[in-house]
Design a protein around this motif. Structure first.
Motif, PDB file in Angstrom:
ATOM      1  N   ASP A 148      29.437  10.368  40.051  1.00 56.70           N
ATOM      2  CA  ASP A 148      30.741   9.720  39.922  1.00 56.70           C
ATOM      3  C   ASP A 148      31.874  10.684  40.249  1.00 56.70           C
ATOM      4  N   VAL A 149      31.750  11.909  39.764  1.00 57.80           N
ATOM      5  CA  VAL A 149      32.785  12.912  40.040  1.00 57.80           C
ATOM      6  C   VAL A 149      32.842  13.226  41.532  1.00 57.80           C
ATOM      7  N   LEU A 150      31.678  13.351  42.179  1.00 51.00           N
ATOM      8  CA  LEU A 150      31.650  13.636  43.616  1.00 51.00           C
ATOM      9  C   LEU A 150      32.260  12.486  44.416  1.00 51.00           C
ATOM     10  N   GLU A 151      31.981  11.244  44.014  1.00 49.91           N
ATOM     11  CA  GLU A 151      32.584  10.114  44.719  1.00 49.91           C
ATOM     12  C   GLU A 151      34.092  10.105  44.521  1.00 49.91           C
ATOM     13  N   ALA A 152      34.536  10.457  43.329  1.00 49.38           N
ATOM     14  CA  ALA A 152      35.970  10.511  43.067  1.00 49.38           C
ATOM     15  C   ALA A 152      36.643  11.585  43.914  1.00 49.38           C
ATOM     16  N   ILE A 153      35.967  12.735  44.094  1.00 44.97           N
ATOM     17  CA  ILE A 153      36.511  13.787  44.955  1.00 44.97           C
ATOM     18  C   ILE A 153      36.635  13.263  46.382  1.00 44.97           C
ATOM     19  N   GLN A 154      35.621  12.551  46.859  1.00 40.98           N
ATOM     20  CA  GLN A 154      35.654  12.027  48.210  1.00 40.98           C
ATOM     21  C   GLN A 154      36.774  11.002  48.389  1.00 40.98           C
ATOM     22  N   LEU A 155      36.991  10.155  47.375  1.00 40.56           N
ATOM     23  CA  LEU A 155      38.047   9.161  47.464  1.00 40.56           C
ATOM     24  C   LEU A 155      39.439   9.803  47.458  1.00 40.56           C
ATOM     25  N   ARG A 156      39.547  10.982  46.865  1.00 43.12           N
ATOM     26  CA  ARG A 156      40.852  11.642  46.837  1.00 43.12           C
ATOM     27  C   ARG A 156      41.083  12.527  48.047  1.00 43.12           C
ATOM     28  N   THR A 157      40.037  13.222  48.503  1.00 44.83           N
ATOM     29  CA  THR A 157      40.242  14.229  49.568  1.00 44.83           C
ATOM     30  C   THR A 157      39.676  13.799  50.910  1.00 44.83           C
ATOM     31  N   GLY A 158      38.771  12.789  50.913  1.00 46.17           N
ATOM     32  CA  GLY A 158      38.122  12.416  52.137  1.00 46.17           C
ATOM     33  C   GLY A 158      36.946  13.285  52.526  1.00 46.17           C
ATOM     34  N   ASP A 159      36.680  14.329  51.709  1.00 41.05           N
ATOM     35  CA  ASP A 159      35.580  15.242  52.018  1.00 41.05           C
ATOM     36  C   ASP A 159      34.268  14.670  51.531  1.00 41.05           C
ATOM     37  N   LEU A 160      33.224  14.772  52.365  1.00 40.24           N
ATOM     38  CA  LEU A 160      31.878  14.422  51.948  1.00 40.24           C
ATOM     39  C   LEU A 160      31.236  15.626  51.276  1.00 40.24           C
TER      40      LEU A 160
END
Length: 506
Positions: free
Chosen positions: A493-505
């Protein structure tokens, strides 16, 4: 009798205050003096009231008339005191026995022919009267349905000053408010109409579940505007408290639709990019009026082509986004309006905005940086979800049904997620994850294990994400967990949230 007093209500922002309208008639040269910090519209009431009284067949007292509005230290705005002033004046002159108006709030603007015209802000005015223990109000007939929304208050309406005089003098019944019929379900756009854009759909769902701000970047035709317009269809209907807040704001702005119903659907505001700072955050001479961000309270404020807005207008949104309210200072006093809204920004990647994307862009790197640089770092740091949409492929566009879920299906998951969040944060007085203060999420029992936040903490230490961004990612992780029906977020969940904020995979 040379003295009389009736009750009315004055508004400062969305807060109503009980006002005593006094009239004293004394010997001397005929004149009318109004005291109690009146504005220009209230100063002009002397001429409106005089014409209305005479044209209603009543005698105008040729004496020195002093009108005072208590408390005298509270600024008074608008024409809603006209009817109360006329009643107090006729009572002071001995024309009317004011016993039937004891403990009755009177609201309404007078026309020169004695007609009683509607006024703005009747709903918060009647709510203020109810809080003060007043259970009877008289309002213009056009505002009767709106006033009747407040429970526990007996509302009666008048269409002319003559009708009010007949009620006080002869007991003639006043007009009862009409029955409020249920509003028909509005035609709303459906998320199923959006072709492709799985990432955009997911971002929209997470934003809806947690009340997060959202930024959509991408070429023209990618679906940015379609997604933003469908965000309100994913949000649950407003509860009674929120509906009263939203309806009161629209009443003050004079934008309440006819029928007197509470606004149950989350509002959607989409101002043009030429909008000024006052139109966005509120302003105006005298009593500052609510702006688009307050009219979108408990709903969505959508800024399409966001870089085309003036820099000052965009930067003016920073403080309201952080605190959920707008504080407007004027020489005659301050005004505060609620502004707990979801901001959605949409932007093309550059000024030329070639639909095919970067491969056909005609803009130099400097031009591209300057264009998106109009969205400042401090503003973007307050936007939780930031996604870049890719051009729609032909197969997705020609699939017929869009290939995605409907708004109703997604709204059910969003409703369940919001219910879980509201139950969890009820002890803090918060409704959604986006409203929870960061320190609460970083302390037991809500702090996530170190193994789940290792990637996020590394980004904070390297400076690629700010402390504000750290908290916003954690809030999004809670929203993602709520959508999946889990009690706490995990590492994914945290990794998906990072991706939604930064666009980074990751």
């Amino acid at each position: 009798m040379s003295y009389a007093k009736v009750l009315s209500v004055g508004l400062v922002g969305v807060t109503g205050h009980l006002v005593e309208v006094e009239a004293d008639l004394a010997a001397g040269l005929p004149a009318v003096v109004i005291s109690g910090l009146p504005d220009t519209a209230l100063h002009e009431a002397r001429d409106r009231v005089r014409a209305a009284v005479v044209n209603s067949g009543q005698r105008w007292p040729n004496r020195r008339i002093t009108l005072n509005l208590l408390p005298a230290t509270l600024p008074k705005f608008g024409s809603a005191f006209d009817l109360a002033i006329a009643a107090a004046l006729l009572g002071g002159s001995g024309e009317l026995p004011l016993v039937p108006l004891d403990r009755v709030v009177i609201l309404g603007e007078l026309g020169l022919d004695g007609t009683v015209r509607p006024v703005r802000g009747v709903l918060p005015m009647v709510a203020a009267a109810a809080r003060a223990g007043i259970d009877r109000v008289i309002v213009p007939v056009a505002n009767a349905a709106e006033a009747a929304v407040i429970p526990g208050v007996r509302v009666r309406a008048v269409d002319t000053l003559h009708r009010l005089v007949a009620f006080v003098r002869d007991g003639t019944p006043l007009i009862e408010p009409p029955a409020v019929e249920a509003a028909p379900a509005p035609d709303a756009p459906d998320l199923a109409d959006v072709a492709g854009q799985e990432m955009g759909r997911r971002a929209l769902e997470v934003a809806a579940a947690g009340g997060h701000h959202l930024a959509l970047l991408g070429p023209p035709g990618a679906g940015k505007t379609m997604l933003a317009e469908r965000l309100p269809t994913l949000l649950p209907e407003l509860d009674d408290e929120a509906a009263l807040e939203v309806t009161a704001l629209h009443s003050i702005a004079g934008l309440l639709p006819p029928g007197g119903r509470l606004l149950r659907r989350p509002p959607f505001q989409a101002p043009h990019h030429a909008a000024t700072i006052p139109s966005l955050v509120g302003g105006g001479s005298g009593l500052a009026r609510p702006g688009a961000i307050s009219l979108a309270h408990r709903g969505v404020l959508f800024l399409d082509e966001a870089p085309e807005f003036s820099k000052g207008a965009l930067e003016a949104l920073r403080q309201p986004l952080e605190h959920g309210r707008v504080q407007l200072a004027r020489s005659r006093g301050g005004t505060e309006y609620p502004a707990r809204t979801q901001l959605v920004l949409a932007a093309n990647p550059c000024p030329c905005a070639k639909p095919a994307g970067d491969a056909y862009c005609e803009c130099s790197p400097l031009t591209r940086r300057r264009y998106l640089g109009r969205l400042s770092g401090p503003l973007l740091d307050r936007i939780d979800v930031q996604v870049t949409l890719q051009p729609v492929r032909a197969a997705e566009l020609m699939s017929g049904d869009g290939g995605g879920e409907s708004s109703a299906a997604v709204a059910r998951r969003v409703g369940a997620a919001r219910g879980a969040a509201a139950a969890r944060w009820a002890v803090l007085g918060r409704r959604v994850n986006a409203e929870v203060p960061g320190p609460h999420l970083r302390r037991p029992p809500w702090r996530l294990p170190a193994r789940d936040t290792a990637e996020l903490r590394g980004r904070l230490d390297s400076g690629s994400i700010s402390a504000r961004g750290f908290d916003r990612v954690i809030r999004m992780a809670w929203s993602i967990a709520d959508l999946d029906g889990r009690d706490r977020p995990n590492r994914e969940d945290v990794l998906e949230a990072i991706q939604l904020r930064t666009g980074d995979l990751t």
